[in-house]
Design a protein around this motif. Structure first.
Motif, PDB file in Angstrom:
ATOM      1  N   LEU A 165      -8.381   8.647  -1.769  1.00 15.88           N
ATOM      2  CA  LEU A 165      -7.057   8.426  -2.085  1.00 15.88           C
ATOM      3  C   LEU A 165      -6.370   9.851  -2.293  1.00 15.88           C
ATOM      4  N   PRO A 166      -5.028   9.990  -2.073  1.00 13.06           N
ATOM      5  CA  PRO A 166      -4.317  11.326  -2.528  1.00 13.06           C
ATOM      6  C   PRO A 166      -4.470  11.704  -3.967  1.00 13.06           C
ATOM      7  N   PRO A 167      -4.332  12.880  -4.312  1.00 16.13           N
ATOM      8  CA  PRO A 167      -4.037  13.148  -5.626  1.00 16.13           C
ATOM      9  C   PRO A 167      -2.893  12.559  -6.287  1.00 16.13           C
ATOM     10  N   ALA A 168      -3.149  12.279  -7.689  1.00 20.83           N
ATOM     11  CA  ALA A 168      -1.852  11.619  -8.318  1.00 20.83           C
ATOM     12  C   ALA A 168      -1.216  12.720  -8.582  1.00 20.83           C
ATOM     13  N   ALA A 169       0.182  12.484  -8.796  1.00 23.06           N
ATOM     14  CA  ALA A 169       1.204  13.483  -9.109  1.00 23.06           C
ATOM     15  C   ALA A 169       0.811  13.771 -10.730  1.00 23.06           C
ATOM     16  N   LYS A 170       1.406  15.058 -10.904  1.00 26.81           N
ATOM     17  CA  LYS A 170       1.353  15.351 -12.234  1.00 26.81           C
ATOM     18  C   LYS A 170       2.476  15.034 -12.793  1.00 26.81           C
ATOM     19  N   GLU A 181      -0.725  10.327   7.684  1.00 25.85           N
ATOM     20  CA  GLU A 181      -0.966  11.449   7.501  1.00 25.85           C
ATOM     21  C   GLU A 181      -0.276  12.137   6.240  1.00 25.85           C
ATOM     22  N   ILE A 182       1.052  11.729   5.865  1.00 25.57           N
ATOM     23  CA  ILE A 182       1.339  12.117   4.678  1.00 25.57           C
ATOM     24  C   ILE A 182       0.614  12.053   3.243  1.00 25.57           C
ATOM     25  N   PHE A 183      -0.223  10.924   3.691  1.00 24.68           N
ATOM     26  CA  PHE A 183      -0.946  10.673   2.256  1.00 24.68           C
ATOM     27  C   PHE A 183      -2.446  11.052   2.552  1.00 24.68           C
ATOM     28  N   GLY A 184      -2.751  11.654   3.777  1.00 24.72           N
ATOM     29  CA  GLY A 184      -4.060  12.180   4.081  1.00 24.72           C
ATOM     30  C   GLY A 184      -5.012  11.203   4.274  1.00 24.72           C
ATOM     31  N   LEU A 185      -4.587  10.030   4.795  1.00 24.21           N
ATOM     32  CA  LEU A 185      -5.262   8.828   4.866  1.00 24.21           C
ATOM     33  C   LEU A 185      -5.377   8.719   6.479  1.00 24.21           C
ATOM     34  N   THR A 186      -6.339   7.839   7.137  1.00 28.85           N
ATOM     35  CA  THR A 186      -6.474   7.248   8.601  1.00 28.85           C
ATOM     36  C   THR A 186      -5.454   6.136   8.622  1.00 28.85           C
ATOM     37  N   VAL A 187      -5.090   5.727   9.767  1.00 26.58           N
ATOM     38  CA  VAL A 187      -4.268   4.466   9.986  1.00 26.58           C
ATOM     39  C   VAL A 187      -5.037   3.325   9.426  1.00 26.58           C
ATOM     40  N   CYS A 188      -6.430   3.274   9.816  1.00 23.24           N
ATOM     41  CA  CYS A 188      -7.201   2.229   9.521  1.00 23.24           C
ATOM     42  C   CYS A 188      -7.384   2.217   7.902  1.00 23.24           C
ATOM     43  N   GLU A 189      -7.389   3.299   7.253  1.00 18.55           N
ATOM     44  CA  GLU A 189      -7.412   3.191   5.792  1.00 18.55           C
ATOM     45  C   GLU A 189      -6.203   2.405   5.398  1.00 18.55           C
ATOM     46  N   LEU A 190      -5.003   3.136   5.761  1.00 17.83           N
ATOM     47  CA  LEU A 190      -3.503   2.597   5.398  1.00 17.83           C
ATOM     48  C   LEU A 190      -3.488   1.191   5.688  1.00 17.83           C
ATOM     49  N   LEU A 191      -4.060   0.789   6.755  1.00 19.43           N
ATOM     50  CA  LEU A 191      -3.830  -0.686   6.967  1.00 19.43           C
ATOM     51  C   LEU A 191      -4.920  -1.937   6.200  1.00 19.43           C
ATOM     52  N   SER A 192      -5.831  -1.143   5.807  1.00 18.70           N
ATOM     53  CA  SER A 192      -6.977  -1.849   5.040  1.00 18.70           C
ATOM     54  C   SER A 192      -6.438  -2.137   3.756  1.00 18.70           C
ATOM     55  N   GLY A 193      -5.114  -1.835   2.934  1.00 22.00           N
ATOM     56  CA  GLY A 193      -4.907  -2.082   1.759  1.00 22.00           C
ATOM     57  C   GLY A 193      -5.074  -1.061   0.792  1.00 22.00           C
ATOM     58  N   TYR A 194      -4.447  -0.949   0.013  1.00 19.38           N
ATOM     59  CA  TYR A 194      -4.553   0.150  -1.168  1.00 19.38           C
ATOM     60  C   TYR A 194      -5.783  -0.245  -2.040  1.00 19.38           C
ATOM     61  N   GLN A 195      -6.427  -1.401  -2.220  1.00 22.17           N
ATOM     62  CA  GLN A 195      -7.485  -1.625  -3.229  1.00 22.17           C
ATOM     63  C   GLN A 195      -8.843  -1.374  -2.300  1.00 22.17           C
ATOM     64  N   ALA A 196      -8.671  -1.252  -1.029  1.00 19.13           N
ATOM     65  CA  ALA A 196      -9.850  -1.021  -0.104  1.00 19.13           C
ATOM     66  C   ALA A 196      -9.998   0.454   0.337  1.00 19.13           C
ATOM     67  N   THR A 237       0.840  -1.292   0.234  1.00 18.23           N
ATOM     68  CA  THR A 237      -0.040  -0.028   0.079  1.00 18.23           C
ATOM     69  C   THR A 237       1.014   1.316  -0.201  1.00 18.23           C
ATOM     70  N   ILE A 238       1.905   1.272   0.843  1.00 20.79           N
ATOM     71  CA  ILE A 238       2.855   2.579   1.083  1.00 20.79           C
ATOM     72  C   ILE A 238       3.356   2.624  -0.330  1.00 20.79           C
ATOM     73  N   ARG A 267       1.761   6.709  -6.582  1.00 25.68           N
ATOM     74  CA  ARG A 267       0.793   7.741  -6.860  1.00 25.68           C
ATOM     75  C   ARG A 267       0.875   9.023  -6.816  1.00 25.68           C
ATOM     76  N   THR A 268       1.523   9.495  -5.660  1.00 25.09           N
ATOM     77  CA  THR A 268       1.921  10.650  -5.106  1.00 25.09           C
ATOM     78  C   THR A 268       3.012  11.290  -5.827  1.00 25.09           C
ATOM     79  N   GLY A 269       4.159  10.474  -6.061  1.00 25.83           N
ATOM     80  CA  GLY A 269       5.265  11.010  -6.650  1.00 25.83           C
ATOM     81  C   GLY A 269       6.149  11.260  -5.643  1.00 25.83           C
ATOM     82  N   LYS A 270       5.861  10.918  -4.223  1.00 26.43           N
ATOM     83  CA  LYS A 270       6.825  11.127  -3.177  1.00 26.43           C
ATOM     84  C   LYS A 270       7.846  10.260  -3.091  1.00 26.43           C
ATOM     85  N   ARG A 271       9.059  10.436  -2.376  1.00 30.00           N
ATOM     86  CA  ARG A 271      10.152   9.784  -2.510  1.00 30.00           C
ATOM     87  C   ARG A 271      10.264   9.016  -1.115  1.00 30.00           C
ATOM     88  N   HIS A 272      11.213   7.779  -1.094  1.00 34.02           N
ATOM     89  CA  HIS A 272      11.476   7.353   0.447  1.00 34.02           C
ATOM     90  C   HIS A 272      11.776   8.227   1.500  1.00 34.02           C
TER      91      HIS A 272
END
Length: 84
Positions: A78-83, A57-72, A11-12, A18-23
């Motif tokens: 979902l955070p906005p896609a990188a341009k 928080e960096i993705f604008g999600l809750t911990v529950c959303e993060l743990l539920s998996g990307y597809q869920a 998911t991460i 999706r966001t274009g963020k880096r490690h």
């Protein structure tokens, strides 16, 4: 069946893409080195429970959303896609 840790890492990684963020961006938000972040995302080091709020928080999600998996994660959460 995938483990919670595997689902979290996938998911991460998908959210980073999706966001274009880096490690390094995520590592800074969590307060660890980029190398440590890479090890976590590769499953060679475990996540700490207290890291998850900063990751979510960096993705604008809750911990529950993060743990539920990307597809869920609902599309409208979902955070906005990188341009580019």
């Amino acid at each position: 069946m995938t483990s919670l840790e595997e689902r979290l890492n996938e998911t991460i990684r998908l959210l980073l893409t999706r966001t274009g963020k880096r490690h390094a961006d995520l590592a800074e938000a969590v307060g660890i080195t980029r190398g440590s972040m890479t090890l976590r995302l590769q499953g060679k080091s475990r996540w700490r429970l207290d890291d998850l709020p900063a990751v979510a928080e960096i993705f604008g999600l809750t911990v529950c959303e993060l743990l539920s998996g990307y597809q869920a994660i609902p599309a409208d959460r979902l955070p906005p896609a990188a341009k580019g």
